[in-house]
Design a protein around this motif. Structure first.
Motif, PDB file in Angstrom:
ATOM      1  N   LEU A 169      46.022 -84.516 -71.546  1.00 42.17           N
ATOM      2  CA  LEU A 169      45.109 -84.714 -70.418  1.00 42.17           C
ATOM      3  C   LEU A 169      45.636 -84.085 -69.129  1.00 42.17           C
ATOM      4  O   LEU A 169      44.861 -83.839 -68.209  1.00 42.17           O
ATOM      5  CB  LEU A 169      44.856 -86.209 -70.211  1.00 42.17           C
ATOM      6  CG  LEU A 169      44.063 -86.911 -71.324  1.00 42.17           C
ATOM      7  CD1 LEU A 169      43.853 -88.376 -70.983  1.00 42.17           C
ATOM      8  CD2 LEU A 169      42.724 -86.224 -71.565  1.00 42.17           C
TER       9      LEU A 169
ATOM     10  N   SER B 100      41.903 -83.056 -67.782  1.00 42.59           N
ATOM     11  CA  SER B 100      41.843 -84.499 -67.592  1.00 42.59           C
ATOM     12  C   SER B 100      40.496 -85.105 -67.936  1.00 42.59           C
ATOM     13  O   SER B 100      40.382 -86.330 -68.058  1.00 42.59           O
ATOM     14  CB  SER B 100      42.200 -84.850 -66.143  1.00 42.59           C
ATOM     15  OG  SER B 100      41.261 -84.278 -65.248  1.00 42.59           O
ATOM     16  N   ASP B 101      39.440 -84.282 -68.081  1.00 37.25           N
ATOM     17  CA  ASP B 101      38.110 -84.852 -68.325  1.00 37.25           C
ATOM     18  C   ASP B 101      37.748 -84.930 -69.804  1.00 37.25           C
ATOM     19  O   ASP B 101      36.593 -85.177 -70.147  1.00 37.25           O
ATOM     20  CB  ASP B 101      37.038 -84.066 -67.568  1.00 37.25           C
ATOM     21  CG  ASP B 101      36.921 -82.613 -68.043  1.00 37.25           C
ATOM     22  OD1 ASP B 101      37.877 -82.118 -68.670  1.00 37.25           O
ATOM     23  OD2 ASP B 101      35.875 -81.995 -67.787  1.00 37.25           O
TER      24      ASP B 101
ATOM     25  N   ALA C 168      41.287 -90.806 -66.364  1.00 40.88           N
ATOM     26  CA  ALA C 168      40.593 -90.258 -67.532  1.00 40.88           C
ATOM     27  C   ALA C 168      39.437 -91.166 -67.915  1.00 40.88           C
ATOM     28  O   ALA C 168      39.328 -92.301 -67.452  1.00 40.88           O
ATOM     29  CB  ALA C 168      41.566 -90.104 -68.705  1.00 40.88           C
TER      30      ALA C 168
END
Length: 563
Positions: free
Chosen positions: A99, A103-104, A128
């Motif tokens: 992530l 991170s998405d 997250a």
């Protein structure tokens, strides 16, 4: 039986038909840990598990080892989601590192699994999207339709996942066993697996860890009375070492401590964190007033407390290891203390664990483990359970996962007993590329897939650095500096050598200095003026001397200063 192809990159592989599925394990095969597999269909990717492996003695300075997803570095935007089967470190530990790079990516897991992941992400300061799912739920993620099934394991809320696509149906069991009377009443969903079997499982990816163990794993309920008797009969302090995620086992210890009027104290950062999470979510039942801080526990009479600690695998910096070496801030092991190792021994950790056990015994502690008492049962299905699964699910193909090579081969042998042919059993290593097309499974290639070492906050320590650390730790280093004037082709200041971890007597080291002077003077007279070439000449002279004279191979650090 499908065989491995030559290593390459993703671009070297044959193209995947639109109706096919590609599966690439990036960890967990030939080892216990780093579990991660990437599924590809219609140009989209699905990641199942993303775990770590803990280092061995020949990997100094390494904190954890990650799967190598570098082949997918330019395809991170194609990842639909990360799906987690359960909350053990070898399945979730690498999630923060993935992530970090995007991170998405949504993370799908059970309530407890996501809670453990969320706590880790907060430590990494990563925000997250965590999506809780439960057994019986179905989720569609791009071209992947997922269905989740309850499985019994050594941690609550473990799940298997069925992945449906136009290419076919894959069942990934995650880690599982078939305890018929589990402590939480949540049994492995064999009826669900049978239903999938009638639908037609094109590929079964199943846990192989205990494939060599005959019969069925003993039920967790058998441990409670044994743990209670250990705590009842102990006259002094009791220290229980366990995995920080083994909620069921720790609940048994808590119940036994409460019954025998002992307080409990959690020790170790991951233990305190995970038990706090489990307690908050209701997975751990702690009677009010039973817990005390480690400071309070240290001041209490030894007969009044049970300490629940990390360190069951002999990790050098764990709480138990520091107790064994007398370096723990609060707890000092005394004659008559009892240490209970309530966990299995991960392959590769035998030496470290035995070292801790011997150190504890030397201090006077009684050490109780699964070798001398029924204080642990495995969380992985034994051979009888694997046969039961194979006969219930009736897969068209099997890919043994999660295990060393001996475990994978033992699982394959079990599959043959149920009627699967060698062509239906896919034996793979990390990086092998498996295609599922029209119900047929085949290894079509192999990608470069190594280990990613994490040192502190830095991921990507290379093999050469580890090699240097081993040499320094085992042989020390020998350094030598010489000052020359290449323009006048003469030595300005004679060679000066020093060493660390090689020899304490400076006179021994001084013996190499005239040899270096002689060689460098010869090089200068022959017209060599390049500092790097002169340094290499120094290295050769020093290497020959130390090998011939001392039969050693320290790291050699030559330095040439040109005035």
């Amino acid at each position: 039986m499908s065989r491995r192809k030559n290593a390459g990159t993703l671009t070297d592989l044959p193209s995947l038909p639109a109706h096919g599925m590609r599966i690439v394990p990036l960890g967990g095969l030939g080892e216990i840990g780093r579990n991660m597999a990437v599924f590809e269909h219609e140009g989209r990717l699905l990641v199942v598990d993303c775990g770590v492996l803990f280092p061995e003695n020949d990997q100094p300075g390494v904190d954890v080892i990650l799967p190598d997803w570098s082949q997918y570095q330019d395809r991170l935007d194609d990842i639909e989601a990360i799906v987690l089967t359960h909350g053990h470190e070898d399945h979730i530990g690498a999630v923060p590192y993935l992530l970090r790079e995007r991170s998405d990516i949504p993370v799908y897991g059970s309530r407890l699994t996501n809670a453990f992941v969320g706590a880790k992400l907060r430590e990494h300061r990563i925000k997250a999207t965590l999506q809780d799912v439960a057994e019986g739920e179905r989720v569609t993620l791009g071209p992947f339709e997922l269905e989740f099934f309850a499985v019994n394991h050594s941690i609550p809320d473990a799940m298997a996942v069925a992945i449906r696509t136009q290419a076919g149906l894959v069942l990934h069991t995650g880690d599982f066993k078939m305890d018929q009377v589990p402590l939480d009443g949540r049994i492995t969903d064999l009826a669900g697996f049978a239903r999938l079997g009638f639908e037609g499982i094109d590929l079964l990816m199943a846990d192989s860890t205990n494939a060599e163990v005959p019969g069925f794993v003993t039920s967790e309920e058998k441990l409670g009375p044994v743990i209670e008797s250990v705590i009842r009969e102990a006259e002094q302090r009791i220290i229980v070492a366990s995995f920080a995620s083994h909620v069921h086992r720790i609940q048994q210890v808590i119940d036994a401590a409460h019954k025998n009027n002992r307080k409990i104290a959690f020790v170790g950062r991951s233990m305190v964190r995970n038990m706090g999470v489990a307690g908050d979510l209701g997975y751990l039942n702690i009677p009010p007033g039973l817990t005390v801080s480690i400071d309070q526990a240290a001041r209490m009479h030894p007969s009044q407390v049970v300490i629940i600690s990390t360190g069951s695998q002999g990790e050098p910096l764990s709480a138990l290891s520091r107790m064994a070496t007398g370096n723990h801030r609060h707890i000092t092991i005394e004659e008559g203390d009892t240490v209970l190792l309530a966990s299995s021994l991960v392959p590769g950790n035998e030496t470290a664990v035995n070292k801790v056990i011997n150190a504890l015994a030397q201090l006077g502690a009684q050490v109780i483990s699964k070798d001398n008492a029924l204080v642990h049962v495995s969380g992985h299905a034994a051979a009888g359970e694997l046969l039961y699964l194979l006969n219930t699910a009736k897969p068209s193909n099997l890919m043994p996962v999660h295990g060393e090579w001996r475990h994978l081969r033992a699982h394959a042998a079990l599959a043959r007993k149920t009627g699967l042919s060698d062509e239906q059993i896919v034996m793979t290593s990390d990086g092998d590329v498996v295609d599922l097309i029209d119900g047929q499974v085949q290894v079509v290639g192999h990608i470069d897939c190594g280990m990613v070492y994490v040192d502190g906050n830095r991921a990507g320590v290379d093999e050469s650095t580890l090699k240097d650390r081993l040499i320094l730790g085992e042989e020390g280093f020998l350094a030598c500096t010489i000052v020359v004037s290449t323009s006048s082709r003469m030595i300005v200041r004679a060679a000066h050598a020093h060493a660390r971890g090689f020899a304490d007597n400076p006179e021994i080291i001084a013996a190499v200095e005239p040899l270096v002077d002689k060689e460098i003077q010869r090089q200068l007279e022959e017209g060599v003026t390049d500092s790097h070439k002169l340094a290499q000449a120094m290295r050769r002279v020093m290497g020959r001397w130390v090998s011939d004279t001392h039969r050693r191979r320290p790291m050699i650090l030559p330095s040439v200063i040109d005035l």
